[in-house]
Design an enzyme around this catalytic site. Structure first.
Site, PDB file in Angstrom:
ATOM      1  N   HIS A   1     -14.000  -3.706  10.737  1.00 25.38           N
ATOM      2  CA  HIS A   1     -12.774  -2.796  10.599  1.00 25.38           C
ATOM      3  C   HIS A   1     -12.607  -2.515   8.971  1.00 25.38           C
ATOM      4  CE1 HIS A   1      -9.048  -1.948   9.712  1.00 25.38           C
ATOM      5  NE2 HIS A   1      -8.441  -3.403   8.717  1.00 25.38           N
TER       6      HIS A   1
ATOM      7  N   ASN B   1      -7.861   2.525   4.719  1.00 23.43           N
ATOM      8  CA  ASN B   1      -7.794   1.537   6.146  1.00 23.43           C
ATOM      9  C   ASN B   1      -6.329   1.858   7.281  1.00 23.43           C
ATOM     10  OD1 ASN B   1      -6.749  -0.567   7.629  1.00 23.43           O
ATOM     11  ND2 ASN B   1      -6.579  -1.627   6.545  1.00 23.43           N
TER      12      ASN B   1
ATOM     13  N   CYS C   1      -4.378  -4.086  12.622  1.00 21.01           N
ATOM     14  CA  CYS C   1      -5.618  -3.806  12.152  1.00 21.01           C
ATOM     15  C   CYS C   1      -6.309  -4.530  13.652  1.00 21.01           C
ATOM     16  CB  CYS C   1      -6.198  -4.335  10.934  1.00 21.01           C
ATOM     17  SG  CYS C   1      -4.847  -3.069   9.767  1.00 21.01           S
TER      18      CYS C   1
HETATM   19  N1  ACO Z   1      -3.306   0.231  -9.601  1.00 18.26           N
HETATM   20  C1  ACO Z   1      -3.096   0.312 -10.468  1.00 18.26           C
HETATM   21  N2  ACO Z   1      -2.529  -1.568 -10.378  1.00 18.26           N
HETATM   22  C2  ACO Z   1      -2.555  -1.936  -9.219  1.00 18.26           C
HETATM   23  C3  ACO Z   1      -2.520  -1.118  -8.095  1.00 18.26           C
HETATM   24  C4  ACO Z   1      -2.994  -0.217  -7.726  1.00 18.26           C
HETATM   25  N3  ACO Z   1      -2.640   0.589  -6.969  1.00 18.26           N
HETATM   26  N4  ACO Z   1      -2.048  -2.015  -7.188  1.00 18.26           N
HETATM   27  C5  ACO Z   1      -1.902  -3.631  -7.603  1.00 18.26           C
HETATM   28  N5  ACO Z   1      -2.832  -3.779  -9.203  1.00 18.26           N
HETATM   29  C6  ACO Z   1      -1.774  -4.306 -10.015  1.00 18.26           C
HETATM   30  C7  ACO Z   1      -0.920  -5.676  -9.738  1.00 18.26           C
HETATM   31  O1  ACO Z   1       0.316  -4.713 -10.406  1.00 18.26           O
HETATM   32  C8  ACO Z   1      -1.115  -6.058 -11.285  1.00 18.26           C
HETATM   33  O2  ACO Z   1      -0.899  -5.981 -12.188  1.00 18.26           O
HETATM   34  P1  ACO Z   1      -0.964  -7.449 -13.434  1.00 18.26           P
HETATM   35  O3  ACO Z   1      -1.463  -8.034 -13.579  1.00 18.26           O
HETATM   36  O4  ACO Z   1       0.286  -6.364 -14.231  1.00 18.26           O
HETATM   37  O5  ACO Z   1       0.465  -7.898 -12.429  1.00 18.26           O
HETATM   38  C9  ACO Z   1      -2.948  -5.749 -10.999  1.00 18.26           C
HETATM   39  O6  ACO Z   1      -3.496  -4.639 -10.624  1.00 18.26           O
HETATM   40  C10 ACO Z   1      -3.677  -7.291 -10.123  1.00 18.26           C
HETATM   41  O7  ACO Z   1      -3.677  -7.355  -8.492  1.00 18.26           O
HETATM   42  P2  ACO Z   1      -3.777  -8.174  -7.460  1.00 18.26           P
HETATM   43  O8  ACO Z   1      -2.928  -8.050  -6.727  1.00 18.26           O
HETATM   44  O9  ACO Z   1      -3.952  -9.131  -8.565  1.00 18.26           O
HETATM   45  O10 ACO Z   1      -5.075  -7.032  -7.262  1.00 18.26           O
HETATM   46  P3  ACO Z   1      -6.200  -8.026  -6.586  1.00 18.26           P
HETATM   47  O11 ACO Z   1      -7.570  -7.508  -7.101  1.00 18.26           O
HETATM   48  O12 ACO Z   1      -5.669  -8.739  -5.747  1.00 18.26           O
HETATM   49  O13 ACO Z   1      -6.597  -6.551  -5.218  1.00 18.26           O
HETATM   50  C11 ACO Z   1      -5.956  -5.555  -3.705  1.00 18.26           C
HETATM   51  C12 ACO Z   1      -6.005  -6.281  -4.866  1.00 18.26           C
HETATM   52  C13 ACO Z   1      -6.884  -4.668  -3.144  1.00 18.26           C
HETATM   53  C14 ACO Z   1      -4.608  -5.494  -2.044  1.00 18.26           C
HETATM   54  C15 ACO Z   1      -6.871  -7.075  -2.689  1.00 18.26           C
HETATM   55  O14 ACO Z   1      -5.640  -7.826  -2.417  1.00 18.26           O
HETATM   56  C16 ACO Z   1      -7.277  -7.097  -1.625  1.00 18.26           C
HETATM   57  O15 ACO Z   1      -7.757  -6.331  -0.778  1.00 18.26           O
HETATM   58  N6  ACO Z   1      -6.445  -7.788  -0.224  1.00 18.26           N
HETATM   59  C17 ACO Z   1      -7.212  -7.744   1.114  1.00 18.26           C
HETATM   60  C18 ACO Z   1      -5.338  -6.761   1.105  1.00 18.26           C
HETATM   61  C19 ACO Z   1      -5.972  -6.107   2.706  1.00 18.26           C
HETATM   62  O16 ACO Z   1      -6.942  -5.016   2.903  1.00 18.26           O
HETATM   63  N7  ACO Z   1      -4.629  -5.552   3.487  1.00 18.26           N
HETATM   64  C20 ACO Z   1      -5.199  -4.730   4.840  1.00 18.26           C
HETATM   65  C21 ACO Z   1      -4.228  -4.661   5.550  1.00 18.26           C
HETATM   66  S1  ACO Z   1      -5.376  -6.689   6.118  1.00 18.26           S
HETATM   67  C22 ACO Z   1      -6.888  -6.329   6.707  1.00 18.26           C
HETATM   68  O17 ACO Z   1      -6.423  -4.714   7.567  1.00 18.26           O
HETATM   69  C23 ACO Z   1      -7.718  -6.676   6.486  1.00 18.26           C
END
Ligand code: ACO
Length: 324
Positions: A251, A281, A114
């Site tokens: 980004h 993304n 990214c």
């Molecule tokens: N739909 C519904 N529920 C979901 C989904 C979904 N798509 N994905 C995960 N969940 C659930 C999980 O299973 C979990 O359930 P549980 O509590 O029963 O176990 C719950 O939602 C919470 O999951 P978390 O992973 O704790 O959610 P979080 O608040 O951390 O959000 C996310 C997840 C959106 C991925 C966040 O961590 C994030 O944005 N991280 C950055 C990742 C990123 O941007 N990566 C891209 C590449 S790097 C970059 O470009 C910077």
């Protein structure tokens, strides 16, 4: 007299096929509400079957060259930032070079996920400033849909396909800050975090293409910290206060990460270019796509100060300051 890399034009390309959150919710256990609340993403574009990264890159390249008013045969350097090349080798940039009908100059890929566009921009800027290239095409292009495990709701909702490009030209500079061009670039990596965001396969050494695997919370935490640090670094290096920034073009990974950087800069949302809602993304393509969007709709104007920042797998992160 030194040289500076001036952005002569930019352009973007998105595949026709739009996939909404509701469409995904019909296939996996997710919802529009969950995705929008956690990420700001509402829809993403997905490449058609047979449409490759170089196809997307070529369309973005043509748009950028047309916007710059520069003919393809004036290019002497092509860099494609991508994590999803057409083939393991040769470089996708070589295919773009051929599709543009060029047989001179040199072309290669840069892989920093990214952060790829910032890395490629920095590399091109250095070639230009050293006089080894004069007119460079810097492309970010991705077909991340091919790397997704479409049954993994924690990753497949986050990404989309697309390409964006800028044309840079080396011009004589007296080093004054009000001159147009790239003012500084800042690159970082920390490979200790390799396993927090990676593809569990290919190309080459594992024999499989692999799928994206991610520790979302850890990525989020590091992204906010790394981007905050690198923004400070840019301001310090250029002796600027946050108010000097006209536009933040980050980004586009997640609206909450972007909001964190904007808050740090005391920038109101009206001065942050946001496309994550429609593009999701698109990895290395996201910054040039966002630039192309904001230039086309008249928000970004010549002479303004533009801050670009990105963070991605590796971890890699970086920023660039550009007098547009
Ligand atoms: N739909 C519904 N529920 C979901 C989904 C979904 N798509 N994905 C995960 N969940 C659930 C999980 O299973 C979990 O359930 P549980 O509590 O029963 O176990 C719950 O939602 C919470 O999951 P978390 O992973 O704790 O959610 P979080 O608040 O951390 O959000 C996310 C997840 C959106 C991925 C966040 O961590 C994030 O944005 N991280 C950055 C990742 C990123 O941007 N990566 C891209 C590449 S790097 C970059 O470009 C910077």
């Amino acid at each position: 007299m030194t040289r500076r890399s001036v952005v002569m034009g930019c352009g973007g390309y998105l595949p026709d096929n739009i996939v909404t959150n509701d469409t995904l919710a019909q296939r996996i256990a997710t919802s529009d509400e969950w995705i929008v609340q956690r990420t700001g993403i509402k829809s993403r574009h997905v490449a058609a079957e047979g449409q490759t990264t170089s196809d997307l890159a070529l369309n973005a390249a043509k748009a950028a060259l047309a916007h710059a008013g520069i003919a393809a045969d004036e290019l002497d350097l092509i860099i494609v930032a991508t994590t999803t090349p057409d083939n393991t080798f040769p470089a996708t940039a070589a295919r773009v070079q051929a599709k543009l009908g060029l047989t001179h100059g040199f072309a290669f890929d840069v892989q920093a996920v990214c952060s790829g566009f910032i890395y490629a921009l920095a590399v091109a800027d250095n070639f230009i400033r050293l006089g080894q290239a004069t007119t460079a095409l810097v492309i970010g292009a991705e077909t991340f849909s091919r790397l997704l495990d479409w049954n993994d709701r924690t990753t497949c909702v986050l990404f989309g396909d697309g390409a964006g490009a800028v044309v840079l030209r080396g011009v004589a500079s007296e080093g004054k800050p009000d001159e147009r061009g790239i003012l500084s670039t800042h690159l970082h990596s920390d490979g200790r975090h390799y396993d927090k965001l990676y593809a569990d396969g290919g190309p080459g050494s594992t024999g499989t293409t692999g799928h994206i695997r991610m520790e979302g919370k850890e990525v989020f935490r590091h992204a906010v910290q790394c981007l905050s640090d690198v923004v400070d670094e840019v301001l310090l290096a250029n002796h600027l206060a946050p108010e000097a920034i006209d536009w933040l073009v980050p980004h586009q990974a997640n609206q909450r990460i972007i909001d964190g950087t904007a808050k740090k800069l005391h920038l109101p949302p009206e001065r942050v270019v946001m496309t994550v809602d429609r593009h999701a993304n698109t990895s290395a393509a996201s910054i040039p796509l966002a630039l192309a969007t904001a230039v086309a709709d008249g928000r970004i104007k010549q002479g303004q100060m533009i801050l670009l920042d990105a963070m991605g797998g590796g971890f890699t992160w970086g920023a660039a300051l550009v007098r547009w």
